[in-house]
Design a protein around this motif. Structure first.
Motif, short mmCIF file in Angstrom:
data_model
loop_
_atom_site.label_atom_id
_atom_site.label_comp_id
_atom_site.label_asym_id
_atom_site.label_seq_id
_atom_site.Cartn_x
_atom_site.Cartn_y
_atom_site.Cartn_z
N ARG A 118 0.79 -1.21 0.00
CA ARG A 118 0.00 0.00 0.00
C ARG A 118 0.84 1.28 0.00
N ALA A 119 1.95 1.26 0.75
CA ALA A 119 2.60 2.52 1.10
C ALA A 119 3.06 3.30 -0.14
N TYR A 153 2.47 -7.65 0.47
CA TYR A 153 2.60 -7.31 1.89
C TYR A 153 3.63 -8.24 2.52
N ARG A 154 4.25 -7.76 3.55
CA ARG A 154 5.27 -8.56 4.24
C ARG A 154 4.62 -9.43 5.28
N ASP A 175 8.27 3.10 -3.54
CA ASP A 175 7.86 2.57 -2.24
C ASP A 175 8.64 3.38 -1.20
N MET A 208 9.68 2.62 1.68
CA MET A 208 10.60 1.88 2.56
C MET A 208 11.29 0.74 1.83
N ALA A 223 13.45 -2.15 3.30
CA ALA A 223 13.90 -2.69 4.58
C ALA A 223 14.79 -3.91 4.34
N THR A 224 14.21 -5.12 4.27
CA THR A 224 15.02 -6.30 3.90
C THR A 224 15.30 -6.30 2.40
N GLY A 225 14.46 -5.58 1.66
CA GLY A 225 14.59 -5.55 0.20
C GLY A 225 13.71 -6.58 -0.49
N GLY A 226 13.07 -7.46 0.30
CA GLY A 226 12.28 -8.54 -0.30
C GLY A 226 11.17 -8.03 -1.22
N SER A 227 10.45 -7.00 -0.77
CA SER A 227 9.32 -6.51 -1.58
C SER A 227 9.82 -5.90 -2.88
N GLY A 243 2.88 2.31 5.68
CA GLY A 243 1.49 2.08 5.23
C GLY A 243 0.51 2.45 6.34
C1 PRP Z 1 6.25 -2.07 3.67
C2 PRP Z 1 6.86 -1.10 2.69
C3 PRP Z 1 7.54 -2.00 1.70
C4 PRP Z 1 7.98 -3.16 2.57
C5 PRP Z 1 9.46 -3.02 2.82
O1 PRP Z 1 5.08 -2.61 3.20
O2 PRP Z 1 5.92 -0.24 2.12
O3 PRP Z 1 6.70 -2.44 0.66
O4 PRP Z 1 7.28 -3.05 3.81
O5 PRP Z 1 9.92 -4.11 3.51
P1 PRP Z 1 10.95 -5.16 2.87
O6 PRP Z 1 12.00 -4.35 2.20
O7 PRP Z 1 11.46 -5.90 4.07
O8 PRP Z 1 10.19 -6.03 1.94
P2 PRP Z 1 4.20 -3.62 4.06
O9 PRP Z 1 4.59 -5.04 3.79
O10 PRP Z 1 4.23 -3.20 5.51
O11 PRP Z 1 2.76 -3.46 3.45
P3 PRP Z 1 1.81 -2.16 3.46
O12 PRP Z 1 2.46 -1.13 2.60
O13 PRP Z 1 0.56 -2.70 2.86
O14 PRP Z 1 1.63 -1.70 4.87
#
Ligand code: PRP
Ligand code: URA
Length: 209
Positions: free
Chosen positions: A79-80, A103-104, A131, A133, A135-139, A202
């Motif tokens: 979403r974010a 989503y994570r 996006d 954020m 974070a781990t980079g997975g998304s 998000g």
């Molecule tokens: C957040 C953010 C990224 C992801 C980053 O989304 O917007 O997509 O986490 O984390 P990563 O680098 O470890 O993958 P989230 O999964 O919280 O979903 P949301 O935006 O729907 O709240």
């Protein structure tokens, strides 16, 4: 690791400080995310190709420049990433917008795919994935995998806050993708949240916590 472009313009740094503040409410948070996205987009599009044209001004015919080359598409990761869309569209109003829903999983920290809708001509466009954020980079890695599997060849990634772990994972998986971020933070905590970060982007954009 490829060096990310860090956009640390004073206006961006100031706005990020307000984003980090836990007392910033959803309305202001949303506005700030959009403003930072707009400022970052200005920088991320600095190298767009131009071509010379002739235009008649009220005074004379002038040789001047307009954008040439491939058209752009922005792809927010839901979403974010949605929070950044209106900001980048203020800079490039003619761009198309695709959506990737990930989503994570809170336990595994792995991204789970739930949506993908892209412009039909996406393979002909330069794509900027957005996006707030990394974070781990997975998304980001998964979203870019999805785009490449559909045949997209020109991809950039733009985030507001990045963790070193995410940058490393993304450059390892996709060394061809240029990364733009506004702040490279210190690390991830045990829940894979960015430190100091700004919390759950998000939830703060949509007021869901
Ligand atoms: C957040 C953010 C990224 C992801 C980053 O989304 O917007 O997509 O986490 O984390 P990563 O680098 O470890 O993958 P989230 O999964 O919280 O979903 P949301 O935006 O729907 O709240
Ligand atoms: N997603 C967020 O929204 N924030 C973090 O710090 C990590 C992942």
């Amino acid at each position: 690791m490829n060096k990310p472009f860090i956009m640390d313009h004073p206006l961006i740094q100031h706005k990020i400080s307000l984003l980090r503040d836990k007392n910033t409410g959803s309305k202001e948070f949303r506005e700030l995310i959009s403003e930072v996205a707009m400022l970052m987009c200005f920088e991320a599009t600095r190298n767009l190709p131009l071509k010379e044209v002739e235009i008649e001004t009220p005074i004379c015919v002038a040789k001047t420049k307009i954008l040439s080359g491939r058209k752009l598409a922005f792809v927010p990761i839901l979403r974010a990433g949605l929070g950044m869309v209106d900001g980048v569209l203020k800079m490039v109003p003619a761009a198309k917008v695709g959506h990737i829903g990930l989503y994570r999983d809170p336990e595994t920290k792995q991204p789970v795919e739930y949506y993908c809708k892209l412009p039909t001509d996406i393979t002909k466009r330069d794509v900027i994935v957005i996006d707030p954020m990394l974070a781990t980079g997975g998304s980001a890695v998964d979203a870019i995998n999805m785009l490449k599997n559909k045949g997209v060849t020109s991809i950039k990634f733009m985030c507001i806050i990045a963790a070193p772990e995410g940058l490393e994972a993304l450059t390892k998986a996709h060394p061809d993708v240029e990364i733009y971020c506004a702040s490279l933070d210190e690390k991830l905590n045990d829940h894979a949240y960015i430190v100091p970060g700004l919390g759950d982007a998000g939830d703060r954009i949509f007021g869901t916590k």
